[in-house]
Design a protein around this motif. Structure first.
Motif, short mmCIF file in Angstrom:
data_model
loop_
_atom_site.label_atom_id
_atom_site.label_comp_id
_atom_site.label_asym_id
_atom_site.label_seq_id
_atom_site.Cartn_x
_atom_site.Cartn_y
_atom_site.Cartn_z
N GLN A 1 0.83 -1.20 0.00
CA GLN A 1 0.00 0.00 0.00
C GLN A 1 0.87 1.25 0.00
O GLN A 1 0.50 2.26 -0.61
N LYS A 2 2.01 1.17 0.63
CA LYS A 2 2.92 2.32 0.67
C LYS A 2 3.37 2.70 -0.74
O LYS A 2 3.32 3.87 -1.12
N ARG A 3 3.77 1.70 -1.53
CA ARG A 3 4.19 1.98 -2.91
C ARG A 3 3.03 2.49 -3.76
O ARG A 3 3.21 3.39 -4.59
N LEU A 4 1.85 1.91 -3.55
CA LEU A 4 0.67 2.38 -4.29
C LEU A 4 0.40 3.84 -3.96
O LEU A 4 0.19 4.65 -4.85
N ALA A 5 0.44 4.18 -2.69
CA ALA A 5 0.20 5.57 -2.26
C ALA A 5 1.23 6.50 -2.90
O ALA A 5 0.88 7.58 -3.39
N GLU A 6 2.48 6.09 -2.92
CA GLU A 6 3.53 6.92 -3.53
C GLU A 6 3.30 7.11 -5.02
O GLU A 6 3.48 8.20 -5.54
N LYS A 7 2.88 6.04 -5.72
CA LYS A 7 2.65 6.13 -7.16
C LYS A 7 1.55 7.12 -7.52
O LYS A 7 1.60 7.73 -8.58
N ILE A 8 0.56 7.25 -6.65
CA ILE A 8 -0.55 8.17 -6.95
C ILE A 8 -0.44 9.47 -6.16
O ILE A 8 -1.39 10.25 -6.11
N ASN A 9 0.74 9.69 -5.56
CA ASN A 9 1.01 10.92 -4.82
C ASN A 9 0.00 11.17 -3.70
O ASN A 9 -0.59 12.24 -3.58
N LEU A 10 -0.18 10.13 -2.89
CA LEU A 10 -1.11 10.17 -1.76
C LEU A 10 -0.36 9.68 -0.53
O LEU A 10 0.49 8.80 -0.64
N SER A 11 -0.67 10.22 0.62
CA SER A 11 0.00 9.74 1.83
C SER A 11 -0.54 8.35 2.19
O SER A 11 -1.67 7.99 1.85
N ARG A 12 0.28 7.59 2.87
CA ARG A 12 -0.13 6.25 3.33
C ARG A 12 -1.33 6.37 4.26
O ARG A 12 -2.25 5.56 4.23
N THR A 13 -1.36 7.41 5.07
CA THR A 13 -2.47 7.64 6.00
C THR A 13 -3.77 7.91 5.24
O THR A 13 -4.82 7.38 5.60
N ALA A 14 -3.69 8.71 4.19
CA ALA A 14 -4.89 9.01 3.38
C ALA A 14 -5.39 7.75 2.69
O ALA A 14 -6.60 7.50 2.63
N LEU A 15 -4.48 6.94 2.15
CA LEU A 15 -4.88 5.68 1.51
C LEU A 15 -5.54 4.77 2.53
O LEU A 15 -6.57 4.15 2.26
N ASN A 16 -4.97 4.69 3.72
CA ASN A 16 -5.52 3.87 4.77
C ASN A 16 -6.95 4.32 5.14
O ASN A 16 -7.83 3.49 5.38
N ALA A 17 -7.18 5.62 5.16
CA ALA A 17 -8.53 6.14 5.45
C ALA A 17 -9.52 5.70 4.38
O ALA A 17 -10.68 5.39 4.68
N LEU A 18 -9.09 5.65 3.13
CA LEU A 18 -9.96 5.19 2.04
C LEU A 18 -10.24 3.69 2.18
O LEU A 18 -11.39 3.26 2.08
N VAL A 19 -9.20 2.91 2.43
CA VAL A 19 -9.34 1.46 2.55
C VAL A 19 -10.28 1.11 3.70
O VAL A 19 -11.11 0.20 3.60
N ASN A 20 -10.18 1.85 4.79
CA ASN A 20 -11.00 1.58 5.98
C ASN A 20 -12.33 2.33 5.97
O ASN A 20 -13.02 2.38 6.99
#
Length: 85
Positions: A26-45
């Motif tokens: 998820q960290k690499r995915l977040a980096e690829k789309i220029n999103l913080s890991r925390t923001a991605l985690n908020a979407l996933v959850n």
């Protein structure tokens, strides 16, 4: 739990990606789309909904249509006992 009428399938989709590619994170995915890991985690959850730009970038990176990632709650098909064979 739906947010504004939408259910997020990211948790399942990301698990599928991990099964296909064990080096997927998820960290690499977040980096690829220029999103913080925390923001991605908020979407996933399902704590927040993305902007259109973030949703578009996620869908493109995951090679899935946006409507497979975020499904309108009313459009979900529910399995009923009577549907089984």
């Amino acid at each position: 739990m739906p947010i504004n009428g939408f259910v997020c399938n990211l948790r399942v989709i990301l698990a599928e990606e991990k099964m296909r590619n064990p080096s997927f994170t998820q960290k690499r995915l977040a980096e690829k789309i220029n999103l913080s890991r925390t923001a991605l985690n908020a979407l996933v959850n399902e704590k927040s909904l993305p902007s259109f730009e973030v949703a578009y970038n996620l869908a493109k990176e995951l090679d899935r249509p946006i409507e497979r990632i975020w499904v309108k709650f009313d459009d979900r098909v529910e399995f009923k006992e009577s549907d089984s064979v």
